[in-house]
Design an enzyme around this catalytic site. Structure first.
Site, mmCIF file in Angstrom:
data_model
loop_
_atom_site.group_PDB
_atom_site.id
_atom_site.type_symbol
_atom_site.label_atom_id
_atom_site.label_comp_id
_atom_site.label_asym_id
_atom_site.label_seq_id
_atom_site.Cartn_x
_atom_site.Cartn_y
_atom_site.Cartn_z
ATOM 1 N N ASP A 88 -6.276 -0.774 -7.514
ATOM 2 C CA ASP A 88 -5.645 -0.074 -8.957
ATOM 3 C C ASP A 88 -5.001 -1.473 -9.615
ATOM 4 O O ASP A 88 -4.607 -2.353 -8.963
ATOM 5 C CB ASP A 88 -4.600 0.783 -8.913
ATOM 6 C CG ASP A 88 -3.315 0.352 -7.987
ATOM 7 O OD1 ASP A 88 -3.435 -0.381 -7.199
ATOM 8 O OD2 ASP A 88 -2.100 0.679 -8.296
ATOM 9 N N GLU A 152 -0.726 0.845 -5.747
ATOM 10 C CA GLU A 152 0.013 0.014 -5.440
ATOM 11 C C GLU A 152 1.096 -0.136 -6.665
ATOM 12 O O GLU A 152 2.326 -0.356 -6.930
ATOM 13 C CB GLU A 152 -0.282 -1.312 -4.970
ATOM 14 C CG GLU A 152 0.717 -2.237 -4.320
ATOM 15 C CD GLU A 152 1.503 -3.117 -5.340
ATOM 16 O OE1 GLU A 152 2.473 -3.633 -5.155
ATOM 17 O OE2 GLU A 152 0.746 -3.270 -6.562
HETATM 18 N N1 BES Z 1 1.018 -8.359 -6.549
HETATM 19 C C1 BES Z 1 2.135 -7.751 -7.113
HETATM 20 C C2 BES Z 1 3.388 -8.221 -6.473
HETATM 21 C C3 BES Z 1 3.392 -9.809 -6.286
HETATM 22 C C4 BES Z 1 3.120 -10.667 -7.164
HETATM 23 C C5 BES Z 1 4.487 -10.278 -5.443
HETATM 24 C C6 BES Z 1 3.189 -12.005 -7.112
HETATM 25 C C7 BES Z 1 4.775 -11.579 -5.340
HETATM 26 C C8 BES Z 1 4.297 -12.597 -6.243
HETATM 27 C C9 BES Z 1 1.837 -6.210 -6.996
HETATM 28 O O1 BES Z 1 0.848 -5.844 -7.456
HETATM 29 C C10 BES Z 1 3.155 -5.887 -8.018
HETATM 30 O O2 BES Z 1 2.849 -5.962 -9.017
HETATM 31 N N2 BES Z 1 3.941 -4.844 -7.458
HETATM 32 C C11 BES Z 1 4.836 -4.381 -8.214
HETATM 33 C C12 BES Z 1 5.430 -3.010 -7.383
HETATM 34 C C13 BES Z 1 6.016 -1.933 -8.066
HETATM 35 C C14 BES Z 1 5.182 -1.298 -8.974
HETATM 36 C C15 BES Z 1 6.560 -1.013 -6.968
HETATM 37 C C16 BES Z 1 5.780 -4.994 -8.712
HETATM 38 O O3 BES Z 1 6.548 -6.238 -8.160
HETATM 39 O O4 BES Z 1 6.290 -4.872 -9.990
HETATM 40 ZN ZN ZN Z 2 0.943 -5.871 -9.726
#
Ligand code: BES
Ligand code: ZN
Length: 454
Positions: A88, A152
């Protein structure tokens, strides 16, 4: 891994074309109009895995978006790597800021430009292709299981329950994923910490309709004024969060640890310039690296209410709302923080308004084990490809399911991400640098090799 390397070189163009097909599916999990696209993206992954040579691949239905599971088992004498990724993507607004269509990937300036090019279609796809190469060349040294979810970006609502129900199937020695970034292409790093999160939608309700602001102004609590002042009370002038109890369980790291993470290169001028700001901001007494990696934060992600169309309209709005996210660190517990937030936010509302709070999602922070055989294998693989040993990186982002994997499955994860901060994930003009795509394809097989030897 010589044959694997050669295979990757010979098939690079095809890999990219296939990735472009994957990216072109607008699988935005937060958009209820994208339900069919979610299924199409899952189906695309299942077919890719079958073509790559897994023993079996299946689409597992959930109450939300499907989970794709696949495996290639060589035997009990081999270690098992469980690959995780998500198909997603985030919404694309503001659309007019994109230089090219977010779902028509194109290559410019040595990068792939599209929503999901990095997060996480591009990064996930490198795992399927690295596996395909090792498998087709007879160089696969470990059992592999794949698990891809489609929620995710909205909090992984279905996956933790699914993991609980499928514990046996998911048995593995380590989880490997690429959904994080490196400090830079010439400062290779492995993510060792992720922040937790607690995300709320809050609404302040006032009069039963929008009112004339002259006739009613001064005698009716204005929901926007109230919301703004409640939000202002959530932080103080030192950048500290004022929710009672908020810092109680925050892990205060030793001076030695703080010095070690602060020794990582960070160019403040370049950082400011890259995002067009003139000063950095945050909690007093902590460096930028600490504020982002090991300190909790509170941010408004959106705010709405009242009249926002052209020109002026004199009203007192009936309601106002905001989206508030808190990033949490070890050893904060998102459930406890959520309770404290709700209690405090309600307590600071004045008389005359009603406050509604909805929790949208939450998750616990994660700390990696940087002494494990898997971490050492990842470190060796990165060193071979990047020519330098990787720096442990305490990232500000969150992948809440990683701490659930540890809790539900008892398996630690290796966060071997190949993104860069210039990839603009979640922003307009997301991109994935081609040299990082290549390096991911080179590093992953070496991880398998070194891990198998441990
Ligand atoms: N890939 C990211 C998380 C990320 C990016 C971690 C770069 C470390 C470095 C992930 O897809 C993301 O965006 N996660 C969300 C989680 C939330 C929606 C629960 C976030 O961090 O906002
Ligand atoms: Zn993300």
């Amino acid at each position: 891994m010589i044959k694997t390397r050669q295979y990757i070189k010979e098939n690079k163009i095809r890999f990219l074309n296939e990735l472009f097909e994957f990216i072109a599916i607008p699988s935005i999990s937060s958009d209820s109009r994208c339900k069919t696209e979610m299924i199409n993206a899952a189906e695309f992954l299942r077919e890719s895995l079958i073509n790559a040579g897994v023993d079996r691949a299946e689409i597992c239905q959930t109450n939300g978006n499907p989970i794709v599971y696949a495996e290639r088992i060589l035997g009990d004498n081999c270690k098992t790597i469980l690959i995780y990724g998500h198909y997603d993507v985030m919404p694309t607004e503001p659309l007019n800021e994109w230089k090219s269509d977010p779902f028509k990937p194109e290559i410019r300036d040595d990068a792939i430009w599209a929503r999901g090019a990095d997060d996480d279609k591009g990064q996930s796809f490198t795992h399927i292709k690295a596996f395909e190469a090792m498998n087709k060349c007879g160089e696969l040294p470990c059992n592999v299981k794949f698990m891809f979810e489609g929620e995710e970006e909205i909090g992984s609502g279905s996956l933790s329950g699914w993991c609980k129900e499928n514990k046996d199937k998911l048995k593995a020695d380590v989880i490997l994923l690429s959904d994080t970034s490196m400090m830079d292409e010439d400062i290779p790093s492995i993510t060792c910490g992720l922040r937790g999160i607690a995300y709320f939608d809050v609404k302040v309700k006032g009069p039963n309709r929008d009112l004339h602001s002259g006739l009613y102004g001064g005698v009716v609590a204005n929901p926007i004024n109230v919301l703004a002042s409640m939000i202002a009370k959530l932080t103080d002038d030192n950048g500290k969060i004022t929710i009672p109890g908020f810092y109680d369980s925050v892990n205060e790291f030793s001076d030695e640890f703080r010095a070690s993470i602060n020794s990582a290169p960070f160019n403040e001028e370049e950082f400011k310039q890259s995002i067009g700001i003139t000063a950095i901001y945050g909690e007093y007494g902590y460096t930028a690296i600490e504020r982002r990696g090991i300190r909790p934060t509170l941010d408004l992600c959106g705010i709405s209410g009242g009249y926002t169309s052209e020109g002026a309209k004199t009203i007192i709005p009936s309601y106002a709302s905001a989206k508030i996210s808190m990033r949490l660190v070890a050893n904060q517990n998102y459930e406890k923080i959520s309770e404290e937030f709700v209690k405090y936010f309600k307590s600071i509302a004045p008389e005359g308004v009603q406050v509604e709070i909805v929790s949208l999602h939450g998750g616990q922070p994660y700390m990696a084990d940087h002494n494990s055989p898997a971490y050492i294998a990842a470190s060796e693989a990165v060193t071979d490809v990047f020519g330098k040993a990787p720096v442990p990186f305490y990232s500000g982002g969150s992948i809440p399911i990683i701490s659930s994997f540890e809790k539900e499955l008892g398996i630690k994860s290796i966060l071997l991400g190949f993104g860069l901060s210039s990839d603009a994930i979640h922003s307009p003009n997301e991109n994935f640098r081609l040299s990082m795509f290549d390096k991911a394809l080179e590093t992953i097989p070496l991880f398998y090799k070194y891990y198998a030897e441990k």
